[in-house]
Scaffold this motif. Structure first.
Motif, PDB file in Angstrom:
ATOM      1  N   ASP A   3     -10.341  12.051  -5.585  1.00 12.23           N
ATOM      2  CA  ASP A   3      -9.935  10.929  -4.741  1.00 12.23           C
ATOM      3  C   ASP A   3      -9.339  11.403  -3.415  1.00 12.23           C
ATOM      4  OD1 ASP A   3     -10.796   9.100  -6.553  1.00 12.23           O
ATOM      5  OD2 ASP A   3      -8.828   8.722  -7.421  1.00 12.23           O
ATOM      6  N   GLU A   4      -9.172  12.721  -3.264  1.00  8.16           N
ATOM      7  CA  GLU A   4      -8.610  13.258  -2.025  1.00  8.16           C
ATOM      8  C   GLU A   4      -9.624  13.110  -0.891  1.00  8.16           C
ATOM      9  OE1 GLU A   4      -6.950  17.173  -2.260  1.00  8.16           O
ATOM     10  OE2 GLU A   4      -6.331  16.851  -4.327  1.00  8.16           O
ATOM     11  N   PRO A   5      -9.133  12.766   0.308  1.00  3.36           N
ATOM     12  CA  PRO A   5     -10.062  12.636   1.438  1.00  3.36           C
ATOM     13  C   PRO A   5     -10.697  13.980   1.783  1.00  3.36           C
ATOM     14  CG  PRO A   5      -7.780  12.261   2.148  1.00  3.36           C
ATOM     15  CD  PRO A   5      -7.761  12.498   0.674  1.00  3.36           C
TER      16      PRO A   5
END
Length: 106
Positions: A3-5
């Motif tokens: 979910d990290e950019p």
């Protein structure tokens, strides 16, 4: 998938030949003097002097290209979100040999 950019930096190098420095500078000065330019009178004077004293045309060209125009290169790609565009213009000795070879083949 995390979910990290995730970010990617796109680097574009473009070499242009300046055909008429005086006309290029005049166009930049018109932008600097335009009422919509978000500049104080002191900033206008400073930028006009910078453009007028730069015989390479680099300072003038930088005034005529909006960094956001670069974002249009990727606007059509729906899987990404353009976040930032930075523009730098500097004098060049001309096209590299590699660029000349690529141009010859096109």
């Amino acid at each position: 998938m995390s979910d990290e950019p995730k970010f990617l930096r796109l680097t574009v190098e473009l070499t242009v030949e300046v055909l008429d420095v005086n006309t290029l500078q005049a166009a930049a000065l018109a932008e600097i003097r335009h009422p919509d330019a978000d500049l104080t009178e002191e900033e206008r004077t400073e930028q006009a002097e910078l453009v007028g004293s730069d015989d390479s045309g680099a300072s003038a060209l930088q005034w005529l290209i909006e960094p956001d125009h670069v974002l249009q290169l990727v606007d059509h790609i729906t899987e990404i979100e353009p976040r930032e565009a930075v523009l730098g213009v500097e004098p060049s000795e001309g096209p590299s040999e590699e660029e000349e070879e690529e141009h010859d083949h096109v």
